[in-house]
Design an enzyme around this catalytic site. Structure first.
Site, PDB file in Angstrom:
ATOM      1  N   HIS A  71       0.803  -1.213   0.000  1.00  0.00           N
ATOM      2  CA  HIS A  71       0.000   0.000   0.000  1.00  0.00           C
ATOM      3  C   HIS A  71       0.840   1.269   0.000  1.00  0.00           C
ATOM      4  O   HIS A  71       0.339   2.321  -0.415  1.00  0.00           O
ATOM      5  CB  HIS A  71      -0.950   0.013   1.204  1.00  0.00           C
ATOM      6  CG  HIS A  71      -2.177  -0.809   0.981  1.00  0.00           C
ATOM      7  ND1 HIS A  71      -2.219  -2.153   1.238  1.00  0.00           N
ATOM      8  CD2 HIS A  71      -3.414  -0.476   0.515  1.00  0.00           C
ATOM      9  CE1 HIS A  71      -3.429  -2.614   0.945  1.00  0.00           C
ATOM     10  NE2 HIS A  71      -4.168  -1.619   0.499  1.00  0.00           N
ATOM     11  N   GLY A  72       2.073   1.219   0.458  1.00  0.00           N
ATOM     12  CA  GLY A  72       2.858   2.449   0.407  1.00  0.00           C
ATOM     13  C   GLY A  72       4.142   2.382   1.196  1.00  0.00           C
ATOM     14  O   GLY A  72       4.357   1.493   2.030  1.00  0.00           O
TER      15      GLY A  72
END
Length: 473
Positions: A322-323
């Site tokens: 996700h990041g």
């Protein structure tokens, strides 16, 4: 380019549809059109990153051919490993290199130069689809594509290109050259697209304003208990209608061109355990990790220690996907721990047997997880959660809290009701109506959809706040 933009709605999409159905008669020609328009769609905001995508397409096309030819030889594992390393390296350089260097500086007190690399939109999505293509060819879940243009269409197809859902190759392998566009699918696609657009523009964007205000107040040190909960609930609804709305639009657009993507959401906020939630939320991602990572690692086979290890690995990787931030890693690890507790203690089964308690338990944990997901740092997440529970000198409420709550009560009620499966119940009821009543309901539904579309467009014309959360991934 955004789906929820007037240019896409009134220029790009109509032109593509007119050329697709009006001028292109053969499917091969239609495929080329979709590839070209998909690359234009991606290049609209960041043309230089088309090169990254083209390199990915060509490399995975070639690796797919090598894997197919060497399927029953020892070399196939070398080619598969090369494919995984290549794809993860591209994603790693653009998405994580700066984060890794900065983390090394922080931990080792060094002063290494942190590379400032712009993030190509949707790189996590098209990287996972590239991996899916080669592995599905290896597993025999789809025939190898002989043309790089076909591989390009699968990877770059604009409806699902930059924010999912993650479409596995096996899902549409037969539709690249064997699909049939029908009036029924086209009509269903329009309906699904309008519903998704409405979720995004009329609901998600409004909740985004409340959530952003709450986190701004937290940063200014003036957040109340009431506003903290209002902001957390608003973000919980924002991210659902943002990503769920985008998935609806992607599925609808796919149907317009004869492609059928799998569902990505199934009313996740009615789940009565965290395990149940992840069977309903971002289904394309959770099943991707299950089939391409968890099961190859051994899944639940072997010792309990290995099972526990596999769960933690998968959910830590889910967070990382996700990041590039410790908040995402902690978020993934958080879910890994909760799922381990549910599986190894029987808590998940216990919660599923008590719908009310299980539902409250699940919503509470998901709400807390979204605070961690939304925060800029773990410190901010802990501070925000502290405000939610009145830790320190946090006041219970104030005039601003009351104003925001009363002004947005209607949108909160609409959002909560929309997140519940009333639409599913309505479809079931529709099936038992008489033909005459079905015609009446269809007419009313058509009017409602037209109204939703033009109200959504009016919000877009006014230039209202229009972010997409999952464009960052």
């Amino acid at each position: 380019m955004l789906f929820s933009s007037t240019f896409f709605l009134y220029v790009f999409l109509p032109l593509v549809l007119i050329i697709y159905y009006g001028l292109c008669k053969k499917q091969d020609t239609r495929n080329k059109l979709l590839l070209i328009t998909s690359l234009i769609f991606y290049a609209w905001g960041e043309p230089k990153f088309v090169i990254v995508m083209l390199v990915s397409i060509l490399a995975n096309y070639y690796l797919g051919l090598l894997v197919d030819r060497a399927r029953n030889t020892p070399k196939v594992k070398i080619y598969l490993a090369t494919m995984v390393v290549f794809n993860l390296t591209i994603m790693g350089i653009f998405k994580y290199l700066g984060f890794v260097v900065q983390s090394i500086n922080d931990v080792a007190s060094l002063n290494l130069t942190v590379p400032q690399i712009a993030l190509p939109i949707g790189i996590s999505f098209f990287t996972f689809q590239s991996i899916s293509y080669v592995i599905d060819v290896y597993r025999g879940h789809g025939k190898v594509l002989k043309s790089p243009l076909d591989v390009g269409l699968y990877i770059a197809f604009f409806p699902q290109l930059i924010a999912g859902p993650i479409v596995r190759y096996e899902t549409i392998a037969n539709e690249i050259h064997g699909r049939r566009e029908t009036e029924s699918d086209f009509a269903d696609g329009i309906v699904r697209f309008i519903i998704g657009l409405s979720k995004k523009v009329l609901l998600s964007n409004q909740f985004a304003l409340i959530a952003d205000k709450a986190y701004a107040l937290e940063g200014a040190g003036s957040l109340t208990v009431g506003f903290a909960w209002l902001g957390a609930v608003s973000y919980m609804l924002q991210i659902y209608f943002d990503f769920g709305g985008y998935s609806d639009m992607a599925i609808g657009l796919g149907k317009m061109f004869g492609f059928h993507f799998n569902e990505n959401f199934n009313f996740p906020y009615i789940a009565n355990s965290v395990s149940d939630f992840w069977r309903r939320w971002h289904i394309s991602l959770s099943t991707w990790f299950r089939d391409y990572v968890y099961i190859p690692l051994g899944g639940n086979r072997g010792s309990k220690l290995n099972h526990l290890r596999n769960i933690l690995i998968v959910w830590t990787l889910t967070g990382i996907w996700h990041g590039a931030n410790w908040t995402f890693i902690a978020w993934g690890f958080f879910f890994g721990v909760i799922l381990i507790i549910e599986k190894f203690t029987g808590l998940g089964k216990l919660m599923s047997q008590s719908k009310v308690i299980g539902h409250v338990y699940t919503l509470f944990l998901i709400l807390i997880s979204w605070v961690l997901f939304r925060a800029d740092s773990i410190g901010q997440a802990l501070s925000y959660i502290g405000h939610m529970f009145g830790i320190g000198d946090t006041p219970l409420s104030n005039d601003l809290t009351h104003l925001y709550f009363t002004d947005n009560l209607y949108i909160l009620v609409i959002g909560i009701l929309t997140a519940l499966p009333f639409s599913k119940l309505a479809r079931e009821r529709y099936q038992i109506l008489s033909p005459a009543m079905q015609k009446v309901v269809k007419g009313l539904a058509m009017i409602a959809l037209i109204v939703l579309f033009f109200v959504s467009v009016s919000y877009l014309v006014k230039g209202t706040y229009n972010p997409f959360i999952y464009f960052n991934f």
